[in-house]
Design an enzyme around this catalytic site. Structure first.
Site, PDB file in Angstrom:
ATOM      1  N   ASN A  11      33.303  51.286  67.308  1.00  0.00           N
ATOM      2  CA  ASN A  11      32.278  51.166  68.348  1.00  0.00           C
ATOM      3  C   ASN A  11      32.959  51.499  69.669  1.00  0.00           C
ATOM      4  O   ASN A  11      33.725  50.701  70.193  1.00  0.00           O
ATOM      5  CB  ASN A  11      31.720  49.730  68.355  1.00  0.00           C
ATOM      6  CG  ASN A  11      30.760  49.497  69.512  1.00  0.00           C
ATOM      7  OD1 ASN A  11      30.377  50.436  70.219  1.00  0.00           O
ATOM      8  ND2 ASN A  11      30.380  48.244  69.717  1.00  0.00           N
ATOM      9  N   TRP A  12      32.675  52.700  70.165  1.00  0.00           N
ATOM     10  CA  TRP A  12      33.359  53.147  71.384  1.00  0.00           C
ATOM     11  C   TRP A  12      32.825  52.461  72.635  1.00  0.00           C
ATOM     12  O   TRP A  12      33.390  52.624  73.721  1.00  0.00           O
ATOM     13  CB  TRP A  12      33.229  54.670  71.524  1.00  0.00           C
ATOM     14  CG  TRP A  12      33.975  55.465  70.491  1.00  0.00           C
ATOM     15  CD1 TRP A  12      34.749  54.972  69.461  1.00  0.00           C
ATOM     16  CD2 TRP A  12      34.042  56.895  70.375  1.00  0.00           C
ATOM     17  NE1 TRP A  12      35.278  56.001  68.725  1.00  0.00           N
ATOM     18  CE2 TRP A  12      34.863  57.204  69.263  1.00  0.00           C
ATOM     19  CE3 TRP A  12      33.482  57.948  71.099  1.00  0.00           C
ATOM     20  CZ2 TRP A  12      35.132  58.509  68.864  1.00  0.00           C
ATOM     21  CZ3 TRP A  12      33.750  59.254  70.703  1.00  0.00           C
ATOM     22  CH2 TRP A  12      34.566  59.529  69.602  1.00  0.00           C
ATOM     23  N   LYS A  13      31.720  51.740  72.499  1.00  0.00           N
ATOM     24  CA  LYS A  13      31.081  51.093  73.669  1.00  0.00           C
ATOM     25  C   LYS A  13      30.900  52.118  74.785  1.00  0.00           C
ATOM     26  O   LYS A  13      30.690  53.299  74.510  1.00  0.00           O
ATOM     27  CB  LYS A  13      31.889  49.861  74.089  1.00  0.00           C
ATOM     28  CG  LYS A  13      32.129  48.911  72.900  1.00  0.00           C
ATOM     29  CD  LYS A  13      32.602  47.546  73.289  1.00  0.00           C
ATOM     30  CE  LYS A  13      32.806  46.708  72.026  1.00  0.00           C
ATOM     31  NZ  LYS A  13      33.152  45.316  72.312  1.00  0.00           N
ATOM     32  N   HIS A  99      24.243  44.169  68.902  1.00  0.00           N
ATOM     33  CA  HIS A  99      25.594  43.814  69.351  1.00  0.00           C
ATOM     34  C   HIS A  99      25.487  42.691  70.380  1.00  0.00           C
ATOM     35  O   HIS A  99      24.543  42.652  71.168  1.00  0.00           O
ATOM     36  CB  HIS A  99      26.290  45.038  69.947  1.00  0.00           C
ATOM     37  CG  HIS A  99      27.753  44.796  70.154  1.00  0.00           C
ATOM     38  ND1 HIS A  99      28.227  44.088  71.232  1.00  0.00           N
ATOM     39  CD2 HIS A  99      28.835  45.111  69.395  1.00  0.00           C
ATOM     40  CE1 HIS A  99      29.549  43.989  71.121  1.00  0.00           C
ATOM     41  NE2 HIS A  99      29.939  44.604  70.018  1.00  0.00           N
ATOM     42  N   GLU A 101      26.844  42.262  73.081  1.00  0.00           N
ATOM     43  CA  GLU A 101      26.736  42.731  74.469  1.00  0.00           C
ATOM     44  C   GLU A 101      25.295  43.110  74.801  1.00  0.00           C
ATOM     45  O   GLU A 101      24.868  42.984  75.949  1.00  0.00           O
ATOM     46  CB  GLU A 101      27.720  43.900  74.684  1.00  0.00           C
ATOM     47  CG  GLU A 101      29.161  43.383  74.719  1.00  0.00           C
ATOM     48  CD  GLU A 101      30.213  44.333  74.186  1.00  0.00           C
ATOM     49  OE1 GLU A 101      29.945  45.544  74.093  1.00  0.00           O
ATOM     50  OE2 GLU A 101      31.314  43.852  73.846  1.00  0.00           O
ATOM     51  N   GLU A 170      30.483  39.248  64.222  1.00  0.00           N
ATOM     52  CA  GLU A 170      31.349  39.397  65.389  1.00  0.00           C
ATOM     53  C   GLU A 170      31.287  38.132  66.240  1.00  0.00           C
ATOM     54  O   GLU A 170      30.367  37.977  67.053  1.00  0.00           O
ATOM     55  CB  GLU A 170      30.893  40.591  66.237  1.00  0.00           C
ATOM     56  CG  GLU A 170      30.976  41.924  65.540  1.00  0.00           C
ATOM     57  CD  GLU A 170      31.207  43.084  66.522  1.00  0.00           C
ATOM     58  OE1 GLU A 170      32.010  43.951  66.189  1.00  0.00           O
ATOM     59  OE2 GLU A 170      30.613  43.083  67.615  1.00  0.00           O
ATOM     60  N   GLY A 176      37.052  41.627  72.313  1.00  0.00           N
ATOM     61  CA  GLY A 176      37.758  42.108  73.498  1.00  0.00           C
ATOM     62  C   GLY A 176      38.680  41.082  74.132  1.00  0.00           C
ATOM     63  O   GLY A 176      39.171  41.276  75.238  1.00  0.00           O
ATOM     64  N   SER A 214      38.520  41.949  67.957  1.00  0.00           N
ATOM     65  CA  SER A 214      39.971  42.083  68.086  1.00  0.00           C
ATOM     66  C   SER A 214      40.668  42.448  66.778  1.00  0.00           C
ATOM     67  O   SER A 214      41.766  41.961  66.503  1.00  0.00           O
ATOM     68  CB  SER A 214      40.576  40.812  68.708  1.00  0.00           C
ATOM     69  OG  SER A 214      40.063  40.612  70.021  1.00  0.00           O
ATOM     70  N   GLY A 235      36.355  47.689  68.155  1.00  0.00           N
ATOM     71  CA  GLY A 235      36.100  48.076  69.541  1.00  0.00           C
ATOM     72  C   GLY A 235      37.314  48.767  70.134  1.00  0.00           C
ATOM     73  O   GLY A 235      37.576  49.950  69.902  1.00  0.00           O
ATOM     74  N   GLY A 236      38.085  48.032  70.904  1.00  0.00           N
ATOM     75  CA  GLY A 236      39.212  48.599  71.647  1.00  0.00           C
ATOM     76  C   GLY A 236      40.134  49.477  70.822  1.00  0.00           C
ATOM     77  O   GLY A 236      40.524  50.575  71.259  1.00  0.00           O
TER      78      GLY A 236
HETATM   79  P1  13P Z   1      37.107  44.549  70.091  1.00  0.00           P
HETATM   80  O1  13P Z   1      37.650  45.157  68.826  1.00  0.00           O
HETATM   81  O2  13P Z   1      37.501  45.310  71.319  1.00  0.00           O
HETATM   82  O3  13P Z   1      37.363  43.085  70.168  1.00  0.00           O
HETATM   83  O4  13P Z   1      35.501  44.729  70.008  1.00  0.00           O
HETATM   84  C1  13P Z   1      34.842  44.322  68.860  1.00  0.00           C
HETATM   85  C2  13P Z   1      33.444  44.781  68.958  1.00  0.00           C
HETATM   86  O5  13P Z   1      32.663  44.277  69.740  1.00  0.00           O
HETATM   87  C3  13P Z   1      33.026  45.890  68.085  1.00  0.00           C
HETATM   88  O6  13P Z   1      31.650  46.063  68.086  1.00  0.00           O
END
Ligand code: 13P
Length: 251
Positions: A11-13, A99, A101, A170, A176, A214, A235-236
């Protein structure tokens, strides 16, 4: 019987540019995941505006792609929204919905998320439905109640189509933050979700359950080794080709 392959989704956000995406994809293609991560199905979810570029760059590769959200509507006067048919036109296989967010910054309700999952399915996309508790909810002992409530809206809305979704657990406090749920903590919630899905619809016991929060190259193998963890939503670490490839190889 659940699929033996893990599913690893990046997920590149709201990150990247055309140039940096091209670099990232170059790295992912060079990693030759079909050969080096044969036990993983891999996908990436860029921001909507980059879907065309990503589709072009990944066409014919072993890496699938998806969107990070999708509208409930198929078309119409919904300024700023992007629909399932539009995303499908660019060859997307998946759509992340719900998600945390989006739930927190865009006030998406459990029912809206369920409706988005239904819309995704109606247009040939596999929804990756995210659920998860906040730190305050976990500390108040409400983890199971929260994920069960989020999941129930999806169960009630999809009926027999429940078997077609992917679910991602999640925990909000792990996103994050560098704080991963321990494999045991994640497994406990995954087992709980598996039981809830199975009770709703026996065939739904095979719904892939991804863990997100994470996930890094150094913790992925242990997480993926858990009985009810069928892959990861990354994510990251999905923004670095080497890290994302290492996570896929940990499958
Ligand atoms: P991180 O891997 O950066 O913690 O993000 C997880 C995430 O929200 C994937 O959708």
């Amino acid at each position: 019987m659940r699929a033996m392959k893990k599913l690893v989704v990046g997920n590149w956000k709201m990150h990247g540019s055309r140039a940096s995406n091209a670099e990232l994809i170059k790295g992912l293609l060079a990693a030759d995941l079909a050969a080096t991560a044969p036990k993983a199905d891999v996908a990436v979810c860029p921001p909507f505006v980059f879907l065309a570029d990503v589709a072009e760059a990944l066409k014919g590769s072993a890496i699938a792609w998806g969107s990070q959200d999708v509208s409930v509507q198929a078309q119409g006067a919904y300024t700023g929204e992007v629909s399932g048919p539009m995303v499908r036109e660019f060859g997307a296989k998946y759509a992340i919905v719900g998600h945390s967010e989006r739930r927190s910054y865009h006030l998406e309700s459990d029912q809206l998320v369920a409706d988005k999952a239904k819309a995704a399915l109606a247009h040939g996309l596999t929804p990756i439905v995210c659920v998860g508790e906040t730190l305050a909810e976990r500390e108040a002992g409400q983890t199971e109640a929260v994920v069960a409530r989020q999941m129930k809206a999806v169960i009630d809305t999809l009926g027999a189509q429940l078997v077609q979704v992917v679910v991602a657990y999640e925990p909000v406090w792990a996103i994050g933050t560098g704080k991963t749920a321990s494999p045991e903590q994640a497994q406990a919630v995954h087992a709980f979700l598996r039981a809830q899905l199975k009770a709703a619809l026996p065939e739904a016991a095979k719904v892939p359950l991804l863990y997100g929060g994470s996930v890094k190259p150094d913790n992925a193998a242990e997480l993926f080794a858990q009985a009810d963890i069928d892959g990861g939503l990354i994510g990251g670490a999905a923004l670095k080709a080497a890290d994302f490839a290492a996570i896929a190889r940990a499958a």
